[in-house]
Design an enzyme around this catalytic site. Structure first.
Site, short mmCIF file in Angstrom:
data_model
loop_
_atom_site.label_atom_id
_atom_site.label_comp_id
_atom_site.label_asym_id
_atom_site.label_seq_id
_atom_site.Cartn_x
_atom_site.Cartn_y
_atom_site.Cartn_z
N SER A 484 80.74 -108.02 -42.58
CA SER A 484 79.64 -107.21 -43.07
C SER A 484 78.70 -106.89 -41.91
O SER A 484 79.15 -106.29 -40.94
CB SER A 484 78.93 -107.91 -44.23
OG SER A 484 78.09 -107.02 -44.91
N ASP A 569 85.94 -101.51 -51.13
CA ASP A 569 84.60 -101.98 -50.78
C ASP A 569 83.56 -100.93 -51.13
O ASP A 569 83.57 -99.83 -50.59
CB ASP A 569 84.55 -102.28 -49.27
CG ASP A 569 83.30 -103.02 -48.85
OD1 ASP A 569 82.30 -102.98 -49.58
OD2 ASP A 569 83.33 -103.65 -47.78
N HIS A 601 84.47 -106.07 -50.73
CA HIS A 601 83.64 -106.53 -49.61
C HIS A 601 83.94 -108.00 -49.33
O HIS A 601 83.15 -108.89 -49.62
CB HIS A 601 82.17 -106.32 -49.94
CG HIS A 601 81.26 -106.34 -48.75
ND1 HIS A 601 81.35 -105.40 -47.74
CD2 HIS A 601 80.26 -107.17 -48.39
CE1 HIS A 601 80.42 -105.66 -46.83
NE2 HIS A 601 79.76 -106.73 -47.19
#
Length: 634
Positions: A484, A569, A601
């Protein structure tokens, strides 16, 4: 050197995790694998005898991604859990009746996300949920009848970012986002008794029927959370940095707006608070420093906390309780072993061991996690954690800078499977709470505003320089790794400081800040002003954001990369990885790209998770010279 820990021991499904006690204290539910997929299990429990694992039975039937979040309804009959499809984060709320084993999809709506707003002991047959059913950007409030499954809309959302209900299950406060990234804390003038439409926001951001209680500036937005009504409904309990450098626990009088400070630390934010479930008065708060510290506010729980801390040298977390508040479930986070769970009997001040989340870890030598700090090039003190490989000494080590996501988050002391994996393979794992990390006060948090790829990245570079200066890390063998925001930092490290690292691993990291912000999920719309303040506005600052995007400097990459992406995602779209992969292909830069078609994600399915870590194991060993497990058979 210690034995190589198999990847499934670290990253496969846990044996048992997330215990939750029933409201009457007689049953324990937890998550465990069933035919390789995480599901909810149920067994009898008592403070005297512990949990009867021999009587355990599986009560959910997920066969795909597994269940990761669940809890009891206060009726003691329904277990509630959420599930999405392929990682798209359009969560649906499901339940199972533990008496009849009937299972229901309570929010069977395509492309709609469910949020839990409130559940209360005094209203065991109802809960409040948020659904973005009418407007993808906004969650309206619905009352869900757990007996019939009927949904009744309570409030339309005029643009609020969050709702707060009282102990009577009435929405009486809300957070209204402001164009500068701040919030208005609003309260209902009718005490939430009228229901119906919340109104349309007026020019001042306050809809009819609401009034301003507290204006929270953009500077203080990141330090405001844990909002709860007191038991009598006359005040709000919240952590806030308004009027201070760190987030303090405060009480705000609903009628007058007077603020009382209940607990504070001069250097760190209050990170957690436990409230008495009946009176909703604070019992103790936690402060995350190098390790967790506890401040007791209610003397009646002081002996309980002391007895719990004597059970285990780790840091205890109260993860649940029965409705009588006599049996507490306690988890201990430890840095060098599996997480143990206990049922603590408050009346006898004794505890029964329940189980560990990964007991097989006890067969292996694990590493200690050590807090450390250093001074950045511009004089800021930054904290973090070091995990040295057991038996490898402390000098000239290959190192992995493991960057946390968020970035408005932080690393903490305790069990970290990636730190253990890296240390076991012979690497020094460096974790840094760079500026913009939470927990260190608003000045430190806000110091990261508009500093993606700049001062925030400099903090990471300075951490590497510090580890090298201490003789711990070999400067020619340092990798940067993260997911991330950490994936963005890995790409930024490879592009903005290409000589500092020998390789990089990016997991669902954005490569282009313009496309990242333009493609956020629609339900992030109430929070977009914070993104514009903290990162940049693509509509007015495209050149600035492009200059801070790793994609703009892709031609400068000189190190190999491993990039992993979930196709579904909703936060960091597949295009973020595809853009940088195309640039790497064009430039002929060595790279491995892993696309998981059934993930979002991160990697929820154990087979995908293990496939990624097997690839990362081999990748890091290739470029850092560490150990790796045997590659899986093709």
């Amino acid at each position: 050197m210690p034995d190589l820990i198999p990847l499934p021991v670290l990253f496969g499904n846990p044996e048992r995790v997330s215990p939750r006690i029933s409201p009457d204290g007689t049953q324990l539910a937890w998550i465990a694998p069933h035919e390789g997929v995480l599901n909810v299990w149920l067994a009898p429990v008592s403070p005297r005898d512990g949990v009867d694992l021999a009587a355990a039975r599986v009560i959910t039937d997920d066969t795909d991604r597994g269940i990761r979040q669940f809890d009891w309804a206060h009726d003691g009959r329904h277990l509630l859990y959420i599930q999405d499809t392929g990682g798209d984060e359009n969560w649906r709320l499901h339940d199972v009746d533990v008496q009849t084993m009937q299972r229901r999809d309570l929010t069977p709506f395509e492309g709609v996300q469910t949020q839990l707003v409130a559940a209360e002991r005094k209203h065991p047959d109802e809960i409040l949920i948020g659904l973005n059913r009418d407007n993808p950007q906004l969650h309206d409030v619905y009352r869900l009848d757990l007996v019939t499954g009927e949904l009744t809309k309570e409030l339309d959302n005029p643009g609020f970012a969050g709702w707060i209900a009282d102990s009577q299950l009435l929405v009486r406060a809300a957070l209204a986002p402001q164009p500068d990234g701040g919030f208005l804390l609003l309260v209902r003038e009718d005490n939430g008794e009228s229901g119906g439409d919340a109104g349309t926001a007026a020019a001042d951001g306050i809809p009819p029927g609401w009034r301003l209680l507290l204006a929270i500036s953009a500077e203080d937005a990141g330090g405001t959370e844990h909002l709860e009504f007191s038991g009598d409904g006359q005040s709000l309990i919240m952590t806030s940095s308004v009027g201070a450098q760190t987030a303090r626990l405060t009480r705000i009088d609903i009628a007058t707006g007077a603020v009382e400070v209940l607990a504070a630390d001069p250097d760190n934010d209050i990170s957690g608070v436990r409230l008495d479930p009946e009176t909703r008065e604070p019992q103790f708060v936690t402060v995350q420093k190098g390790r967790t510290e506890y401040i007791v506010l209610d003397p009646s729980v002081a002996d309980d906390l002391a007895a719990i801390r004597a059970l285990n040298p780790g840091d205890p977390v109260i993860i649940g309780a029965d409705d009588a508040d006599q049996t507490w479930l306690v988890a201990f986070t430890v840095d060098d072993g599996p997480i143990p769970y206990y049922a603590y009997d408050r009346s006898a001040r004794t505890a029964r061991f329940l189980f560990e989340q990964r007991p097989e870890l006890s067969r292996y030598e694990l590493a200690a996690m050590e807090p450390f700090s250093f001074t950045t090039r511009d004089g800021l003190t930054v904290h973090g954690y070091l995990t040295f490989p057991p038996g490898a000494g402390r000098s000239g080590l290959p190192a992995v800078l493991n960057v946390h996501g968020g970035p408005w988050h932080r690393d903490t002391w305790g069990w970290n499977p990636e730190a253990q994996w890296l240390a076991n393979r012979g690497y020094l794992c460096i974790q840094v709470n760079f500026r913009s990390s939470t927990g260190y006060g608003k000045q430190f948090l806000n110091a990261g505003d508009r500093e993606w790829g700049a001062a925030m990245q400099n903090d990471l570079s300075d951490a590497v320089a510090y580890a090298v200066s201490q003789g711990w890390a070999d400067p020619s063998r340092v990798a940067i790794y993260g997911g991330s925001y950490g994936g963005y930092a890995a790409l930024a490290g490879a592009t903005f400081t290409p000589d500092l690292y020998c390789c990089a691993v990016d997991i669902v990291g954005p490569s282009n800040l313009i496309t990242l912000i333009k493609s956020v999920p629609p339900y992030w719309a109430p929070m977009i002003a914070q993104f514009h303040r903290r990162v940049g506005n693509p509509d007015t600052e495209a050149d600035f954001l492009w200059s801070r995007s790793p994609l703009s400097r892709a031609e400068d990459i000189r190190i190999p990369l491993l990039i992993a992406q979930g196709a579904n995602d909703p936060r960091v779209k597949q295009a973020e990885s595809e853009q940088i992969v195309a640039a790497l292909q064009k430039a002929g830069i060595p790279h491995d790209y892993m696309l998981f078609p059934d993930e979002g994600h991160g990697f929820a399915k154990p087979e995908n998770r293990l496939r990624f870590y097997a690839a990362a194991d081999q990748f890091l060993a290739r470029y850092l010279g560490g150990r790796a497990a045997e590659p899986p058979a093709e």
